[in-house]
Design a protein around this motif. Structure first.
Motif: not given
Lengths: 211, 211, 211, 211
Positions: A87-106
């Motif tokens: 992974a690299d920094r860009d991929f890490t941040w893109a993954s983090y954005l994905f997780l942020a969207a997931i945390t909004a699901l509840p």
């Protein structure tokens, strides 16, 4: 600024997987907290308890919906990470954005469960699903563009993953459209669709190819 | 007392990473619980639901702020751990102090979201960020002083990490100052700054250097 | 019954570590939820906000206490697991009992924070700490009796770990006794003690021995 | 649709273990939140605090019950995963269904704790346990049918795991039947049963066979 830093920042697939598993584990375990158990003071007989539990059916339905949505995105992200060499920094941040969207699901699930007779609740839920889809597509785009894939990852895999996300989002969009016309039909359509995603492979039930 | 014990205590980088991922996962997933969904009893029309959701905008803004803050510290800590050959008891405790500061963020974020018109709320939020910065600086100082770094970790890396933390804290301090004069401008400044940290590398979009 | 099953059951140190990190991560992140942010409706000025935050000081004190208690047990358990070659079913269940005692800490901490003027609250808190100590001692006893330790784990390590737990429990008992006479003095004693455990090694600040 | 995708989807035993540890960690840590600490306003003396804590005994009993239930299923699933060489998409989804059933346990436990004088509460709790058992049986059935086991996993292991699940479910069913006649007797029966599962191996206390 920070160019030297950016070269060394992040880059650990295992940490991304661990944070993701944590987020999905917390999210899926918290979902049940939205199904409020009946209050002791309100219940005086078996019949009342049965009625109170039956009244939770719509909540239970959206619970099933959200559990399956989380499962589909968890499997989807896992599939992507399996293809990565690093992974690299860009991929890490893109993954983090994905997780942020997931945390909004509840949150959007709760609004959807309480107000599914209103179009805005359906639209909000769909926007959240769309954000999850867009960010998981982004992570894959970053992974391919930045050449993070394993050497044995084939172009077929690339096509399969992109098509998968596109088709899924198309169906979610269709489900949202149906839901705008007829909320329960929209929910039923999406649940049927997700069952197909999750259970379909179980039908074939053949021994796996060698290796 | 306990000298023999201290020599064998802790020292597992993987456990620190796992606890950290757990803390960040729980914290980032809990943040959304502060955005309270509208109550069913209060809403009787699409317009009322839309108004109720729109009223959540300030909460949503601080949610974005806190999600990004957590992301930046998670990436920062990951970057440090990647440089480590091993951990020891001091490093473990310094990391734990950092995580304790992180777990306080949901509290100070909530106070900030509810009372950002008051300077004390801004000061509290900034103190929490400062504590996160000070403790993550401490972990790095312990790692270098106790010679826990990988053999191939260069002095450039050391400088880049220290400068990074210093510059970030300088900007947070500036954001706090702006916020004391004009709260919304302070929030906007910090969000813009964090977007720059998170998204900036995405702009370059070049294939990585070989290796 | 189940003898064949017991031989294959559990036995994965990594899974025990992962569950433990998860439990500690959730517990330490949830602790802050007990510090209730002031209600917006009650606050009309900077002075009122400052007063409301200052009124949270006792809660903040027990928060510090519990964060440190969790940290000490987390480091202690990590130290044990580092000595293990493998786990078995008994060790897994002993570890699980220890984690169950840990998950009760947020409850007894809350009672302690709200009622530390009452001896029963202090006794309850101490009983919980005692259970944590007894179960972590049990895990170590199982590990040594069932010969799960690494070949290079010395008898010195065994003695150091047993003495450590014993001495710590002695001090907690002393702290509870002091607390029964004078609650705040008991809390202060335990916090001072824990700071000594956590920070003491930082004083020495010497380069580690080679290897 | 998606056949190419299904071949590459999921398949990482480590991710399943990590999600599982996260779900169990969150679930077991959340259980204690159902034991509500007494309210400060209601308590004015040692005697009142003692009475308030004693009144929590039924909740504490169901807490013990649920902690043990989670432990038994966690050990059971761990035992299965230890036998796996690899996972595939079917196994991943079967495991996810099992985890979904596990996340429902805090809800059915709460209903059970509040309404154990009503048969419906007992039936609901038992249905949840049954779902956990059925889905963990499903994961094992998938693992064997899809040949995911390690080469050294013996038919004895297969039989031991299947028998274990069957026997445990039989006892839970018996406990539910007893509970329908006499709730407290049912709870006592199940707790005694679970203690036997968890503690029984500790009795033998013999050094393990070499290797």
């Amino acid at each position: 600024m920070g160019d030297a830093y950016n070269r060394i920042a992040a880059g650990d697939v295992g940490r991304i997987a661990a944070l993701s598993d944590g987020v999905f584990a917390v999210a899926v375990t918290l979902l049940v907290l939205d199904i409020h158990a009946p209050e002791r003071a309100d219940i005086h007989s078996e019949a009342e308890l049965l009625a109170a539990l039956a009244a939770l059916a719509p909540r239970a339905l959206t619970w099933v919906l959200s559990v399956m949505t989380l499962g589909i995105f968890w499997v989807g992200q896992q599939t992507q990470l399996n293809q990565l060499e690093r992974a690299d920094r860009d991929f890490t941040w893109a993954s983090y954005l994905f997780l942020a969207a997931i945390t909004a699901l509840p949150f959007s699930t709760r609004v959807f469960a309480d107000f599914f007779q209103f179009r805005i609740a359906i639209a909000l839920y769909w926007v959240n699903i769309l954000l999850c889809g867009a960010t998981i597509y982004l992570t894959w785009a970053v992974a391919t563009r930045r050449r993070l894939l394993r050497a044995d990852s084939s172009p077929d895999t690339d096509r399969a993953i992109r098509r998968r996300i596109g088709v899924a989002q198309l169906f979610y969009f269709l489900g949202a459209l149906i839901g705008l016309a007829e909320p329960l039909a929209g929910v039923a359509f999406i649940i049927a669709l997700q069952l197909n995603y999750a259970v379909a492979p179980l039908r074939s039930w053949r021994p796996p190819a060698a290796g």
